[in-house]
Design a protein around this motif. Sequence first.
Motif, PDB file in Angstrom:
ATOM      1  N   GLN A 141      38.402  67.030 -52.503  1.00  0.00           N
ATOM      2  CA  GLN A 141      39.866  67.093 -52.213  1.00  0.00           C
ATOM      3  C   GLN A 141      40.304  68.535 -52.070  1.00  0.00           C
ATOM      4  OE1 GLN A 141      41.812  64.567 -54.576  1.00  0.00           O
ATOM      5  NE2 GLN A 141      44.014  64.727 -53.409  1.00  0.00           N
ATOM      6  N   VAL A 142      39.954  69.405 -52.847  1.00  0.00           N
ATOM      7  CA  VAL A 142      40.215  70.824 -52.928  1.00  0.00           C
ATOM      8  C   VAL A 142      39.771  71.579 -51.564  1.00  0.00           C
ATOM      9  CG1 VAL A 142      40.204  73.051 -53.956  1.00  0.00           C
ATOM     10  CG2 VAL A 142      40.637  71.342 -55.302  1.00  0.00           C
ATOM     11  N   LEU A 143      38.697  71.268 -51.153  1.00  0.00           N
ATOM     12  CA  LEU A 143      38.178  72.020 -50.016  1.00  0.00           C
ATOM     13  C   LEU A 143      38.743  71.513 -48.602  1.00  0.00           C
ATOM     14  CD1 LEU A 143      34.374  71.819 -50.868  1.00  0.00           C
ATOM     15  CD2 LEU A 143      35.893  73.979 -51.185  1.00  0.00           C
ATOM     16  N   GLU A 144      39.238  70.156 -48.729  1.00  0.00           N
ATOM     17  CA  GLU A 144      39.922  69.872 -47.584  1.00  0.00           C
ATOM     18  C   GLU A 144      41.291  70.483 -47.261  1.00  0.00           C
ATOM     19  OE1 GLU A 144      40.278  65.302 -47.955  1.00  0.00           O
ATOM     20  OE2 GLU A 144      38.079  65.299 -47.571  1.00  0.00           O
ATOM     21  N   THR A 145      41.873  71.218 -48.513  1.00  0.00           N
ATOM     22  CA  THR A 145      43.112  71.646 -48.485  1.00  0.00           C
ATOM     23  C   THR A 145      43.222  73.422 -47.943  1.00  0.00           C
ATOM     24  OG1 THR A 145      43.167  72.280 -50.604  1.00  0.00           O
ATOM     25  CG2 THR A 145      44.137  70.264 -50.113  1.00  0.00           C
ATOM     26  N   PHE A 146      41.885  73.573 -47.609  1.00  0.00           N
ATOM     27  CA  PHE A 146      41.764  75.185 -47.388  1.00  0.00           C
ATOM     28  C   PHE A 146      42.122  75.524 -46.056  1.00  0.00           C
ATOM     29  CE2 PHE A 146      39.569  75.920 -51.358  1.00  0.00           C
ATOM     30  CZ  PHE A 146      39.709  77.272 -51.562  1.00  0.00           C
ATOM     31  N   ILE A 147      42.636  76.374 -45.799  1.00  0.00           N
ATOM     32  CA  ILE A 147      43.184  77.026 -44.439  1.00  0.00           C
ATOM     33  C   ILE A 147      42.375  78.420 -44.344  1.00  0.00           C
ATOM     34  CG2 ILE A 147      44.806  78.034 -42.800  1.00  0.00           C
ATOM     35  CD1 ILE A 147      46.696  75.735 -44.330  1.00  0.00           C
ATOM     36  N   GLN A 148      41.460  78.636 -43.507  1.00  0.00           N
ATOM     37  CA  GLN A 148      40.627  79.782 -43.427  1.00  0.00           C
ATOM     38  C   GLN A 148      41.291  80.978 -42.568  1.00  0.00           C
ATOM     39  OE1 GLN A 148      36.781  78.527 -42.321  1.00  0.00           O
ATOM     40  NE2 GLN A 148      36.794  76.799 -43.734  1.00  0.00           N
ATOM     41  N   LEU A 149      41.212  82.026 -43.143  1.00  0.00           N
ATOM     42  CA  LEU A 149      41.861  83.234 -42.199  1.00  0.00           C
ATOM     43  C   LEU A 149      40.703  84.298 -42.160  1.00  0.00           C
ATOM     44  CD1 LEU A 149      45.235  83.574 -44.110  1.00  0.00           C
ATOM     45  CD2 LEU A 149      44.655  82.452 -41.775  1.00  0.00           C
ATOM     46  N   LYS A 150      40.971  85.384 -41.323  1.00  0.00           N
ATOM     47  CA  LYS A 150      39.846  86.472 -41.078  1.00  0.00           C
ATOM     48  C   LYS A 150      40.561  87.638 -41.861  1.00  0.00           C
ATOM     49  CE  LYS A 150      38.264  84.798 -36.537  1.00  0.00           C
ATOM     50  NZ  LYS A 150      37.743  85.172 -35.405  1.00  0.00           N
ATOM     51  N   TYR A 151      40.024  88.655 -42.163  1.00  0.00           N
ATOM     52  CA  TYR A 151      40.706  89.811 -42.371  1.00  0.00           C
ATOM     53  C   TYR A 151      41.582  90.445 -41.370  1.00  0.00           C
ATOM     54  CZ  TYR A 151      37.393  90.322 -46.405  1.00  0.00           C
ATOM     55  OH  TYR A 151      36.657  90.290 -47.750  1.00  0.00           O
ATOM     56  N   SER A 152      42.794  90.823 -41.843  1.00  0.00           N
ATOM     57  CA  SER A 152      43.781  91.454 -41.034  1.00  0.00           C
ATOM     58  C   SER A 152      44.386  90.477 -40.138  1.00  0.00           C
ATOM     59  CB  SER A 152      43.257  92.640 -40.157  1.00  0.00           C
ATOM     60  OG  SER A 152      42.592  93.731 -40.949  1.00  0.00           O
ATOM     61  N   GLN A 153      44.149  89.177 -40.219  1.00  0.00           N
ATOM     62  CA  GLN A 153      44.788  87.950 -39.487  1.00  0.00           C
ATOM     63  C   GLN A 153      46.229  87.876 -40.238  1.00  0.00           C
ATOM     64  OE1 GLN A 153      42.493  84.646 -39.023  1.00  0.00           O
ATOM     65  NE2 GLN A 153      44.283  83.156 -38.253  1.00  0.00           N
ATOM     66  N   LYS A 154      47.055  88.254 -39.243  1.00  0.00           N
ATOM     67  CA  LYS A 154      48.384  87.873 -39.928  1.00  0.00           C
ATOM     68  C   LYS A 154      49.031  86.461 -39.486  1.00  0.00           C
ATOM     69  CE  LYS A 154      51.266  91.424 -39.391  1.00  0.00           C
ATOM     70  NZ  LYS A 154      52.568  92.319 -38.988  1.00  0.00           N
ATOM     71  N   LEU A 155      49.353  85.716 -40.518  1.00  0.00           N
ATOM     72  CA  LEU A 155      49.487  84.348 -40.384  1.00  0.00           C
ATOM     73  C   LEU A 155      51.180  84.257 -40.658  1.00  0.00           C
ATOM     74  CD1 LEU A 155      48.792  81.228 -39.948  1.00  0.00           C
ATOM     75  CD2 LEU A 155      48.344  80.851 -42.186  1.00  0.00           C
ATOM     76  N   ARG A 156      51.741  83.698 -39.798  1.00  0.00           N
ATOM     77  CA  ARG A 156      53.281  83.456 -39.921  1.00  0.00           C
ATOM     78  C   ARG A 156      53.537  82.002 -40.541  1.00  0.00           C
ATOM     79  NH1 ARG A 156      58.268  84.103 -35.669  1.00  0.00           N
ATOM     80  NH2 ARG A 156      60.017  83.646 -37.035  1.00  0.00           N
ATOM     81  N   LEU A 157      54.257  81.865 -41.730  1.00  0.00           N
ATOM     82  CA  LEU A 157      54.449  80.349 -42.266  1.00  0.00           C
ATOM     83  C   LEU A 157      55.659  80.041 -41.454  1.00  0.00           C
ATOM     84  CD1 LEU A 157      54.364  81.398 -45.949  1.00  0.00           C
ATOM     85  CD2 LEU A 157      52.453  80.761 -44.533  1.00  0.00           C
ATOM     86  N   SER A 158      55.578  78.691 -41.528  1.00  0.00           N
ATOM     87  CA  SER A 158      56.338  77.896 -40.926  1.00  0.00           C
ATOM     88  C   SER A 158      57.285  77.033 -41.739  1.00  0.00           C
ATOM     89  CB  SER A 158      55.859  76.888 -39.772  1.00  0.00           C
ATOM     90  OG  SER A 158      54.930  76.024 -40.161  1.00  0.00           O
TER      91      SER A 158
END
Length: 764
Positions: A141-158
């Motif tokens: 269940q924990v692993l299903e909540t993961f959102i994977q990012l790359k180094y220096s990838q800027k993610l804007r929250l909504s």
Amino acid sequence: MSVKNNSLRIIVALLCVEEMVVITFTPLYGVQSTEQSCCYLLEVDDIGILLDCGWTDDFDVALLEPLAQVIDKIDLVLVSHPDLAHMGALPYAVGTLGLKAPVYATLPVYRMGEIVLYEAYQARTKDDASFKLFSLDDVDQVLETFIQLKYSQKLRLSGQGEGIYITPHAAGHLIGGSIWSIVKETDEIIYAVDYNHRADHILGKTFLESISRPTLLITDSMHLNKEQPKMKDRDERLKDDVVNTLRRGGDALIPCDSAGRVLEVLHVLDQYWIKLKLKYPIALLSTMSYYVPQAAQAMLEWCSERISKNFDIGKPNPFNFSHVHVVHDLEELDKLSSPKVILATSPTLAQGFAKDLFALMAPQPQNSIIFVTTPHPTSLSAQVQTSRQVVIQQSRNVPLEGAELAAYEAKERRRIQNEAELKAKEIEEAAMEDMMMGIAEYESEDDEDGGDGDVDMTKTTIVPLDKPTAQLRGSFRVGFGQFATARYPMFFAMEHKCEWDEYGEAIQPDEFKELTSTAKSRKRKGKAKDGTEDVNMEANEDDADTGGADEVNENRPMKTLYSTTTVDINAKVTFVDFDGLADGRAIKNCLDKVKPRKLILVHGTPETSSDLKSYVDSSIDTCEAVYCPNAKECIDIESDTTVCKVSLKESLYTTAHFQKVGSHDVAYINGMLDFHGTQCTLDKADVELPHAPMRLSQGKITLDSMKQLLAKAGFKANFSGGMLVCDDGVVLKRARNNEIMVEGTLSASYYRIREILYSQYTLV
């Protein structure tokens, strides 16, 4: 300043608002102590960000009480490293505490973290059947909540986090390990714990030194009083200790983690074995040992630049360890000939195969116990390094027999019966509700036909008492006076209508998701004898079809027996520092370069935190405040910058000359601000004023980066006395105003080197 160019339309003036970001930081645990685990709550305005969610392999629930108190405030989780100290409490937080926030991490943290959590559960339950704090379903269940990012990838929250950007950067400690940048408006918060300032064989150094003047830096001081050994000296000492043990006929035990620094140790040993053509077996012993090198082989882009380049030019994958045998239990280990090297989990000797092997190998003087990570002062591994006799607590699972088995079976029968009765009651209530709905529908239909309330026998079926009654959903029986409506003439069962679209029956994604979760819980990634198929890690009914004693034993009820054993340590015990963490000198140098406006010291002892605070107060004048909070002590930090959003007139925008600086377009403009109540507009100035040219660059230009650029251009450059000496006597050095100066005789090399330096800046 936010500008949108849409066919050069005039931009509507935005509200001019003075905003101040409110930052609140609360350490939950992992401060003012020797505790390795980290967990901190950062609140940016109304958004709660959990920075790591670590635990220890003791799995002490009391440690997580501060986390349970703030679980409802958490909107997202940022995980920095794939080990128990940074993500070990996630299964308990999700399965028991009710954490529902998404978890952000890099791909290696996700993949290696999966191995770490599975291995921790297997190692604990292998000899402790009473462990119920979390299950493998909670891990999934924990692993299903993961959102994977790359180094220096800027993610804007909504949503509520609108305007907040999160970005992971390389930490250099573990593969995929990150330092996190949290940005809102002009405020930047850096979370950097357990980073490495020096490149290893596998990983590059941290990105922290490239960050300048953040609003707030959250960092650690745990290793302030340590000195990291040189990589060459460290490797040689490990090789000497291992080979000397093997040549005198003993086995070498190296307690290590399951999917972190063990890769660095394996790489050093495997390369040394290849170089000297040694034949001694190297065993990697853990439940998930097969998956560790397999996962690492697919993550070369997360490793150092040297490894990536070597693979690109045709060299073999560095994680294809040719001399390493992956084994999953002690029986497989015994099949390997001695003497041998054994890398087994866990480094603290609190659980796992390393604890079992220590009890067997420590009394024999020809063996060696080699620790490669700094132990917690209260752990068994710390006691082993300081004494010649230790007392260990051991446990093992045995099947229930006799009266205990009978009592357990009786208890299980009562539980199953109670569950069946409860389920039958729920079915009966549901059936009654369906029937009443049918009667109500029948009466409404009768009223629509103009009836006077009498029962229409053409639409009613009376069931006599002397005839067999029909069973309704299990336990409810239809008797006299109960009706089956014309809509459901045979059974009191709801006929669910199927939705259709142009392709046929509509697909319900939730049904497939539930099926996937069920299948995943029934058959998990476990030890694979031949390395090609997964083996079920849980006991279930399907195991009965496979036959064999192991499957039968897994289905039998078990109990845990505990015992205390005194172990005499006659084996040689040594410590080789493979922590891969910045030492005191490196921490101070990083702070000198980063120069944060405000600093929070976590993940350290009271002594190290106090010493580092004194150093910052005396040496870094630009740092306005240094905080050393205690656990659950809330720190309020208000931004000292005022953000004013303005709109740019088209006449000014079209005349601006934009130039590329890194990933940004920059232009110098000369304008006038025009305020109209709450509106603010920037327009073209009446008079053009001259300005001094400015040199802009993306990040700080260092002599080290210049050395790499000159090497690519064909120049030989070496450091001497803090200066970079190049061809023909051309010298690059840092001036007092932090600029780089070029000195030397006028020559072709001088002008070419100066051109390379100038090309790193943009003149605006």
